[in-house]
Design a protein around this motif. Structure first.
Motif, mmCIF file in Angstrom:
data_model
loop_
_atom_site.group_PDB
_atom_site.id
_atom_site.type_symbol
_atom_site.label_atom_id
_atom_site.label_comp_id
_atom_site.label_asym_id
_atom_site.label_seq_id
_atom_site.Cartn_x
_atom_site.Cartn_y
_atom_site.Cartn_z
ATOM 1 N N GLY A 1 70.805 106.943 50.505
ATOM 2 C CA GLY A 1 69.478 107.552 50.452
ATOM 3 C C GLY A 1 69.455 108.843 49.668
ATOM 4 O O GLY A 1 68.612 109.707 49.904
ATOM 5 N N LEU A 2 70.395 108.996 48.761
ATOM 6 C CA LEU A 2 70.483 110.229 47.964
ATOM 7 C C LEU A 2 69.232 110.436 47.105
ATOM 8 O O LEU A 2 68.774 111.556 46.935
ATOM 9 C CB LEU A 2 71.726 110.179 47.067
ATOM 10 C CG LEU A 2 71.974 111.395 46.179
ATOM 11 C CD1 LEU A 2 72.268 112.621 47.039
ATOM 12 C CD2 LEU A 2 73.117 111.147 45.228
ATOM 13 N N PHE A 3 68.678 109.374 46.595
ATOM 14 C CA PHE A 3 67.528 109.488 45.702
ATOM 15 C C PHE A 3 66.198 109.464 46.434
ATOM 16 O O PHE A 3 65.165 109.627 45.828
ATOM 17 C CB PHE A 3 67.570 108.371 44.660
ATOM 18 C CG PHE A 3 68.798 108.430 43.793
ATOM 19 C CD1 PHE A 3 68.975 109.454 42.893
ATOM 20 C CD2 PHE A 3 69.773 107.457 43.908
ATOM 21 C CE1 PHE A 3 70.107 109.516 42.095
ATOM 22 C CE2 PHE A 3 70.896 107.505 43.122
ATOM 23 C CZ PHE A 3 71.073 108.529 42.209
ATOM 24 N N GLY A 4 66.186 109.269 47.718
ATOM 25 C CA GLY A 4 64.947 109.254 48.489
ATOM 26 C C GLY A 4 64.185 107.957 48.285
ATOM 27 O O GLY A 4 64.522 107.132 47.448
ATOM 28 N N SER A 5 63.164 107.794 49.074
ATOM 29 C CA SER A 5 62.367 106.582 48.949
ATOM 30 C C SER A 5 61.182 106.848 48.035
ATOM 31 O O SER A 5 60.512 107.858 48.132
ATOM 32 C CB SER A 5 61.871 106.123 50.323
ATOM 33 O OG SER A 5 61.044 107.116 50.885
ATOM 34 N N LYS A 6 60.958 105.919 47.153
ATOM 35 C CA LYS A 6 59.833 106.039 46.224
ATOM 36 C C LYS A 6 58.713 105.151 46.706
ATOM 37 O O LYS A 6 58.919 103.986 47.020
ATOM 38 C CB LYS A 6 60.242 105.628 44.816
ATOM 39 C CG LYS A 6 61.245 106.563 44.191
ATOM 40 C CD LYS A 6 61.530 106.163 42.769
ATOM 41 C CE LYS A 6 62.519 107.117 42.141
ATOM 42 N NZ LYS A 6 62.825 106.751 40.756
ATOM 43 N N GLN A 7 57.536 105.712 46.772
ATOM 44 C CA GLN A 7 56.369 104.942 47.164
ATOM 45 C C GLN A 7 55.647 104.483 45.905
ATOM 46 O O GLN A 7 55.497 105.248 44.956
ATOM 47 C CB GLN A 7 55.425 105.782 48.013
ATOM 48 C CG GLN A 7 56.031 106.242 49.315
ATOM 49 C CD GLN A 7 55.075 107.150 50.072
ATOM 50 O OE1 GLN A 7 54.022 107.491 49.583
ATOM 51 N NE2 GLN A 7 55.475 107.530 51.272
ATOM 52 N N GLU A 8 55.212 103.249 45.928
ATOM 53 C CA GLU A 8 54.467 102.739 44.782
ATOM 54 C C GLU A 8 53.052 103.285 44.814
ATOM 55 O O GLU A 8 52.373 103.221 45.825
ATOM 56 C CB GLU A 8 54.432 101.221 44.808
ATOM 57 C CG GLU A 8 55.767 100.594 44.531
ATOM 58 C CD GLU A 8 55.664 99.090 44.378
ATOM 59 O OE1 GLU A 8 54.559 98.596 44.061
ATOM 60 O OE2 GLU A 8 56.681 98.434 44.587
#
Length: 55
Positions: free
Chosen positions: A14-21
């Motif tokens: 999870g280093l890059f975090g979650s991206k929401q569309e």
């Protein structure tokens, strides 16, 4: 290959975090309800309506 393995491991952690569309591009023209029947208007009335809508 080492970089790809590092990227895969970092994404799992999870280093890059979650991206929401997010939706891209929306209608630029506002929705307008057309209340008059344009087939019943004369050419002069149509021109007046066209010029009245320009701001």
């Amino acid at each position: 290959e080492a970089k790809l393995e590092w990227l895969a491991a970092a994404e799992k952690k999870g280093l890059f975090g979650s991206k929401q569309e997010q939706p891209v591009g929306q209608a630029t023209n506002p929705a307008q309800a057309q209340t008059t029947d344009l087939n019943q208007l004369s050419s002069i009335q149509l021109l007046k309506m066209g010029y009245a809508q320009r701001a």
